[in-house]
Write a protein that holds these residues in place. Structure first.
Motif, PDB file in Angstrom:
ATOM      1  N   TYR A  26       0.717  -1.270   0.011  1.00  0.00           N
ATOM      2  CA  TYR A  26       0.159  -0.154   0.014  1.00  0.00           C
ATOM      3  C   TYR A  26       0.865   1.232  -0.109  1.00  0.00           C
ATOM      4  CZ  TYR A  26      -3.162   3.558   2.345  1.00  0.00           C
ATOM      5  OH  TYR A  26      -3.724   4.717   2.524  1.00  0.00           O
ATOM      6  N   ASP A  27       1.858   1.115   0.698  1.00  0.00           N
ATOM      7  CA  ASP A  27       2.714   2.568   1.106  1.00  0.00           C
ATOM      8  C   ASP A  27       3.571   2.685  -0.242  1.00  0.00           C
ATOM      9  OD1 ASP A  27       1.838   3.239   3.645  1.00  0.00           O
ATOM     10  OD2 ASP A  27       3.591   2.172   4.597  1.00  0.00           O
ATOM     11  N   LEU A  28       4.082   1.656  -0.846  1.00  0.00           N
ATOM     12  CA  LEU A  28       4.964   1.597  -1.930  1.00  0.00           C
ATOM     13  C   LEU A  28       3.872   2.219  -3.420  1.00  0.00           C
ATOM     14  CD1 LEU A  28       7.519  -0.504  -3.471  1.00  0.00           C
ATOM     15  CD2 LEU A  28       5.676   0.088  -5.112  1.00  0.00           C
ATOM     16  N   GLY A  41      -6.188   6.642 -15.075  1.00  0.00           N
ATOM     17  CA  GLY A  41      -6.639   5.813 -16.044  1.00  0.00           C
ATOM     18  C   GLY A  41      -5.916   4.320 -16.047  1.00  0.00           C
ATOM     19  N   MET A  42      -4.652   4.182 -15.836  1.00  0.00           N
ATOM     20  CA  MET A  42      -3.716   3.155 -15.663  1.00  0.00           C
ATOM     21  C   MET A  42      -4.530   1.981 -14.947  1.00  0.00           C
ATOM     22  SD  MET A  42       0.087   2.601 -14.620  1.00  0.00           S
ATOM     23  CE  MET A  42       0.927   3.780 -15.734  1.00  0.00           C
ATOM     24  N   ARG A  43      -4.413   0.770 -15.560  1.00  0.00           N
ATOM     25  CA  ARG A  43      -5.008  -0.334 -15.023  1.00  0.00           C
ATOM     26  C   ARG A  43      -4.211  -0.890 -14.167  1.00  0.00           C
ATOM     27  NH1 ARG A  43      -8.908  -4.062 -17.094  1.00  0.00           N
ATOM     28  NH2 ARG A  43      -9.192  -5.606 -15.562  1.00  0.00           N
ATOM     29  N   LEU A  44      -4.402  -1.430 -13.003  1.00  0.00           N
ATOM     30  CA  LEU A  44      -3.668  -2.084 -11.955  1.00  0.00           C
ATOM     31  C   LEU A  44      -4.323  -3.311 -11.873  1.00  0.00           C
ATOM     32  CD1 LEU A  44      -2.806   0.624  -9.370  1.00  0.00           C
ATOM     33  CD2 LEU A  44      -1.820   0.199 -11.534  1.00  0.00           C
ATOM     34  N   LYS A  45      -3.431  -4.290 -12.014  1.00  0.00           N
ATOM     35  CA  LYS A  45      -3.845  -5.902 -11.881  1.00  0.00           C
ATOM     36  C   LYS A  45      -2.944  -6.508 -10.501  1.00  0.00           C
ATOM     37  CE  LYS A  45      -5.181  -6.615 -16.565  1.00  0.00           C
ATOM     38  NZ  LYS A  45      -4.986  -7.591 -17.794  1.00  0.00           N
ATOM     39  N   ASP A  46      -3.610  -7.057  -9.664  1.00  0.00           N
ATOM     40  CA  ASP A  46      -2.859  -7.624  -8.546  1.00  0.00           C
ATOM     41  C   ASP A  46      -2.104  -9.100  -9.093  1.00  0.00           C
ATOM     42  OD1 ASP A  46      -4.555  -9.651  -9.428  1.00  0.00           O
ATOM     43  OD2 ASP A  46      -5.883  -9.844  -7.408  1.00  0.00           O
ATOM     44  N   THR A  47      -2.485  -9.472 -10.014  1.00  0.00           N
ATOM     45  CA  THR A  47      -1.197 -10.472 -10.417  1.00  0.00           C
ATOM     46  C   THR A  47      -0.104  -9.814 -11.045  1.00  0.00           C
ATOM     47  OG1 THR A  47      -2.414 -10.342 -12.705  1.00  0.00           O
ATOM     48  CG2 THR A  47      -2.861 -12.354 -11.310  1.00  0.00           C
ATOM     49  N   ASP A  48      -0.026  -8.699 -11.629  1.00  0.00           N
ATOM     50  CA  ASP A  48       1.031  -8.076 -12.228  1.00  0.00           C
ATOM     51  C   ASP A  48       2.046  -7.429 -11.078  1.00  0.00           C
ATOM     52  OD1 ASP A  48       0.069  -8.434 -14.598  1.00  0.00           O
ATOM     53  OD2 ASP A  48      -0.606  -6.385 -14.955  1.00  0.00           O
ATOM     54  N   TRP A  49       1.221  -6.765 -10.112  1.00  0.00           N
ATOM     55  CA  TRP A  49       2.074  -6.188  -8.773  1.00  0.00           C
ATOM     56  C   TRP A  49       2.519  -7.227  -7.980  1.00  0.00           C
ATOM     57  CZ3 TRP A  49       4.073  -1.595  -8.477  1.00  0.00           C
ATOM     58  CH2 TRP A  49       3.888  -0.794  -9.596  1.00  0.00           C
ATOM     59  N   GLY A  54       7.130  -9.249  -5.868  1.00  0.00           N
ATOM     60  CA  GLY A  54       7.614 -10.680  -5.179  1.00  0.00           C
ATOM     61  C   GLY A  54       6.936 -11.205  -4.077  1.00  0.00           C
ATOM     62  N   VAL A  55       5.672 -11.094  -4.081  1.00  0.00           N
ATOM     63  CA  VAL A  55       4.696 -11.397  -3.231  1.00  0.00           C
ATOM     64  C   VAL A  55       3.528 -12.111  -3.709  1.00  0.00           C
ATOM     65  CG1 VAL A  55       5.450  -9.423  -1.333  1.00  0.00           C
ATOM     66  CG2 VAL A  55       3.598  -9.223  -2.813  1.00  0.00           C
ATOM     67  N   SER A  56       2.671 -12.654  -2.783  1.00  0.00           N
ATOM     68  CA  SER A  56       1.585 -13.188  -3.194  1.00  0.00           C
ATOM     69  C   SER A  56       0.498 -12.237  -3.646  1.00  0.00           C
ATOM     70  CB  SER A  56       1.007 -14.369  -2.166  1.00  0.00           C
ATOM     71  OG  SER A  56       0.415 -13.394  -1.085  1.00  0.00           O
ATOM     72  N   ARG A  57      -0.519 -12.834  -4.412  1.00  0.00           N
ATOM     73  CA  ARG A  57      -1.421 -11.892  -4.712  1.00  0.00           C
ATOM     74  C   ARG A  57      -2.433 -11.215  -3.572  1.00  0.00           C
ATOM     75  NH1 ARG A  57      -5.225 -15.043  -9.055  1.00  0.00           N
ATOM     76  NH2 ARG A  57      -6.265 -12.940  -9.033  1.00  0.00           N
ATOM     77  N   THR A  58      -2.503 -11.953  -2.383  1.00  0.00           N
ATOM     78  CA  THR A  58      -3.352 -11.512  -1.448  1.00  0.00           C
ATOM     79  C   THR A  58      -3.137 -10.282  -0.991  1.00  0.00           C
ATOM     80  OG1 THR A  58      -3.858 -13.924  -0.867  1.00  0.00           O
ATOM     81  CG2 THR A  58      -4.141 -12.309   1.081  1.00  0.00           C
ATOM     82  N   PRO A  59      -1.818 -10.000  -0.461  1.00  0.00           N
ATOM     83  CA  PRO A  59      -1.374  -8.624   0.190  1.00  0.00           C
ATOM     84  C   PRO A  59      -1.544  -7.581  -0.912  1.00  0.00           C
ATOM     85  CG  PRO A  59       0.424  -9.845  -0.090  1.00  0.00           C
ATOM     86  CD  PRO A  59      -0.629 -10.713  -0.290  1.00  0.00           C
ATOM     87  N   VAL A  60      -1.382  -7.788  -2.258  1.00  0.00           N
ATOM     88  CA  VAL A  60      -1.433  -6.761  -3.253  1.00  0.00           C
ATOM     89  C   VAL A  60      -3.036  -6.441  -3.459  1.00  0.00           C
ATOM     90  CG1 VAL A  60      -1.207  -6.223  -5.630  1.00  0.00           C
ATOM     91  CG2 VAL A  60       0.592  -7.511  -4.321  1.00  0.00           C
ATOM     92  N   ARG A  61      -3.839  -7.615  -3.500  1.00  0.00           N
ATOM     93  CA  ARG A  61      -5.276  -7.165  -3.488  1.00  0.00           C
ATOM     94  C   ARG A  61      -5.592  -6.474  -2.305  1.00  0.00           C
ATOM     95  NH1 ARG A  61      -6.768 -12.400  -3.122  1.00  0.00           N
ATOM     96  NH2 ARG A  61      -6.241 -12.548  -5.330  1.00  0.00           N
ATOM     97  N   GLU A  62      -5.253  -6.429  -1.178  1.00  0.00           N
ATOM     98  CA  GLU A  62      -5.791  -5.910  -0.140  1.00  0.00           C
ATOM     99  C   GLU A  62      -5.307  -4.445  -0.136  1.00  0.00           C
ATOM    100  OE1 GLU A  62      -7.605  -4.807   3.512  1.00  0.00           O
ATOM    101  OE2 GLU A  62      -7.890  -6.689   2.397  1.00  0.00           O
ATOM    102  N   ALA A  63      -3.969  -4.245  -0.529  1.00  0.00           N
ATOM    103  CA  ALA A  63      -3.640  -2.992  -0.773  1.00  0.00           C
ATOM    104  C   ALA A  63      -4.282  -2.133  -1.697  1.00  0.00           C
ATOM    105  CB  ALA A  63      -1.879  -3.090  -1.127  1.00  0.00           C
ATOM    106  N   LEU A  64      -4.672  -2.808  -2.878  1.00  0.00           N
ATOM    107  CA  LEU A  64      -5.632  -2.211  -4.071  1.00  0.00           C
ATOM    108  C   LEU A  64      -6.957  -1.651  -3.383  1.00  0.00           C
ATOM    109  CD1 LEU A  64      -4.561  -4.307  -7.082  1.00  0.00           C
ATOM    110  CD2 LEU A  64      -3.850  -2.068  -6.447  1.00  0.00           C
TER     111      LEU A  64
END
Length: 240
Positions: A26-28, A41-49, A54-64
């Motif tokens: 989230y901070d990053l 307008g840029m699309r952000l996908k949890d899989t890409d991030w 270098g982490v799993s999708r779960t923390p990225v999904r929560e950050a988004l």
């Protein structure tokens, strides 16, 4: 399966911090949004991030999800998120809220900051003026943020800092969007520069109030400054 840590880029070193992974992501991402690296307008996908960090999708999904709650991202019906594009009406609402809090911060800073604060502000103004002269608009935004940071620090109120944190993050993100429009010639660059020149004039007037320890004037000038800035920004942002 968790992606290899080797896929992370060098600027993800903050992932060595002892905080939950979703907060570090989230901070990053907020840093990227404030810097204008993630365009409107840029699309952000949890899989890409997840791969990039270098982490799993779960923390990225929560950050988004958290960023969408903050108003920085818009959820898409088909899944995923896109970077929010601020409208003139949203800028007005945001800066009205910010002006109420920052005017209070200015009053407190004028009472406690003294000569050291006045000198810091004078330095930030001089650097901003030099940046405007050489047409370094990104640097100018940074020096203007330094001006406001110094005032908030001098106010010495953790409550004001917490309350203002979100509003100022969104403001920096909106300003970067406006800068991108000006640099791409999608909004008149002369108008954008004229608005920045008015910001500098406002900052000079506030610096004089701080040097005189005039809390009431500093607060009034801060409120008028932020409301005027919102009007200038709104004139160059989408109206709907």
């Amino acid at each position: 399966m968790t992606p290899s840590r080797q896929t992370a880029t060098p600027d993800e070193d903050m992932f060595g911090r002892a905080e939950p992974l979703h907060m570090r992501a989230y901070d990053l991402l907020w840093l990227r949004l404030e810097a204008g690296e993630l365009a409107a307008g840029m699309r952000l996908k949890d899989t890409d991030w997840a791969i990039r960090l270098g982490v799993s999708r779960t923390p990225v999904r929560e950050a988004l999800r958290k960023l969408a709650h903050d108003g920085a991202l818009d959820a898409l019906g088909a899944g995923g998120y896109q970077v929010h594009l601020f409208t003139a009406a949203e800028i007005g609402d945001l800066y009205r809220c910010r002006s109420a809090l920052e005017s209070l911060a200015a009053e407190e800073a004028a009472r406690h900051g003294g000569a050291p604060l006045a000198a810091t502000l004078a330095g930030a103004i001089a650097q901003a003026a030099a940046a405007l002269e050489r047409d370094d608009l990104a640097a100018l935004q940074g020096h203007n943020s330094t001006f406001h940071d110094a005032i908030l620090m001098a106010a010495a109120s953790p409550y004001l800092r917490r309350l203002l944190d979100q509003a100022r993050r969104l403001s920096r993100m909106a300003r970067r969007q406006l800068l991108a429009l000006a640099l791409a010639e999608q909004t008149p660059r002369a108008d954008y520069r004229a608005g920045l020149a008015r910001v500098l004039d406002d900052h000079r007037a506030m610096q004089h109030a701080f040097a005189a320890a005039d809390a009431q004037k500093a607060g009034a000038l801060m409120r008028a400054h932020l409301l005027a800035t919102a009007r200038d920004m709104g004139a160059q942002l989408p109206a709907v």
